[in-house]
Design an enzyme around this catalytic site. Structure first.
Site: not given
Ligand SMILES: Cc1ncc(COP(=O)(O)O)c(C=O)c1O
Length: 363
Positions: A102, A172, A196
């Site tokens: 991520w 994030d 989550k």
């Molecule tokens: C730490 C983290 N950041 C970003 C994301 C991506 O999120 P989204 O699907 O809401 O774009 C995730 C998805 O699992 C994640 O775990």
């Protein structure tokens, strides 16, 4: 119906009391004569829902009026894209701590912008199973922003502390949002997908320091301009109304049933402790993928079996026994139990009993 023990990484388990309340409200919200998913997002009732959610967020994270709080459809990935369009300057740079998939998505958004995406630390060579010492990192005060991922959903590592940076710190927090108290004032922005720890899928939540909005270049599409989200109170277009409603219920649950983030943190530490202790006492049968206890996530507990050939047997057998969502992310394999805020301690206790039995039969 017997509810299963849900260890999915997101969308994920929600509190039963929240689901029951949402179930009622789907039929009729209060005495409005219509369901919550049938209401105008410009109605007084929906204003009340959003205001209630924002007030909870402010109390839980102690957010001052210097920050704007908005909902952004498109999830955390959309926020990463918006950040690369809004907050980097031509010839400037954003700095990143690369702790896995991520973090790399956020890097790739800036890498295709007018600015440099500078990776100041990467866990790639250690399969993202370790974190850096914050004191070893060198931050450039002139960077447009510094970016970190607090909890690495796939690798199972988590930062619980954050550095003091002169450049705005963007984090994030998708997979550990509202799981423990933080000092909001050290961040330029925190953001995350809601699916989550906060509610169903459909939106990201962003808390951003308002003075940073002045840096956004003119001429962007309104949907890609964070200042529009703040100015219009997330209502430039139709927001993910039902997701926001459920988030407001989860936030109420956090404040009123759990008693706030300090209590939530205690519960989360206890839950993760139960699982990591089980691994420690298994004589090597179960192996946490993150060796250093200080780097281990309290949200996504990743592990392997000493005999990796047995992993698929465990996943199939555990699924049949009512423990679901245990397969590690497809990019890394192994197993992962996601034990977010709403995962009951009882689910973790039952799972550990199951793991002990499985080890006794197959060890
Ligand atoms: C730490 C983290 N950041 C970003 C994301 C991506 O999120 P989204 O699907 O809401 O774009 C995730 C998805 O699992 C994640 O775990």
């Amino acid at each position: 119906m017997a509810r299963k023990h849900n260890f999915y990484a997101g969308p994920a388990v929600l509190p039963v009391s929240v689901i029951k309340k949402a179930q009622e409200s789907l039929f009729e919200y209060g005495d409005s004569g219509i369901g919550v998913a049938e209401m105008s997002h410009r109605s007084k009732q929906f204003d009340g829902i959003v205001d209630g959610a924002l007030a909870s967020i402010k109390r839980l994270y102690n957010v001052s009026d210097d920050y704007g709080i908005v909902f952004v459809q498109g999830g955390a990935s959309m926020v990463m894209a918006i950040n690369a369009l809004n907050f980097v300057t031509e010839g400037g740079k954003a700095q990143f701590v690369d702790t896995g998939t991520w973090a790399r998505r956020a890097i790739s958004e800036v890498a295709r912008s007018k600015a440099e995406a500078e990776v100041i630390w990467s866990g790639k060579d250690v399969a993202y199973g370790e974190l850096p010492e914050l004191s070893d990192l060198t931050f450039d005060p002139k960077a447009d922003f510094v970016h970190m991922t607090s909890n690495n959903t796939i690798a199972g590592t988590q930062f619980r502390d954050f550095p003091k940076t002169e450049a705005p710190l963007f984090v994030d927090m998708s997979s550990d949002f509202f799981s423990h108290p933080i000092n909001m004032n050290q961040f330029g922005m925190i953001y995350g997908g809601i699916q989550k720890n906060l509610g169903p899928a459909g939106s990201a939540l962003v808390i951003v320091r308002k003075d940073l909005l002045d840096r956004i270049p003119a001429g962007l599409s309104e949907m890609l301009d964070m200042s529009v989200y703040v100015k219009k109170g997330s209502m430039y277009n139709t927001p993910a109304a039902f997701t926001i409603y459920m988030t407001s219920l989860v936030l109420d649950w956090l404040e009123n049933d759990i008693g706030g983030l300090e209590n939530m943190d205690k519960i989360n530490k206890e839950k993760a402790g139960i699982l990591y202790d089980c691994f420690d006492q298994s004589g090597g049968f179960y192996r946490p993928t993150v060796k250093n206890p200080a780097h281990r996530s309290l949200m996504n507990v990743t592990f392997r079996l000493a005999d990796e050939a047995l992993e698929s047997t465990l996943i199939t057998d555990a699924t049949a026994a009512g423990f679901i969502g245990l397969k590690g992310h497809r990019s890394v394999g192994g197993l992962r139990a996601s034990i977010y805020n709403s995962c009951p301690t009882e689910s973790v206790r039952e799972f550990v009993k199951y793991l002990n039995d499985f080890a006794a039969k197959n060890g």
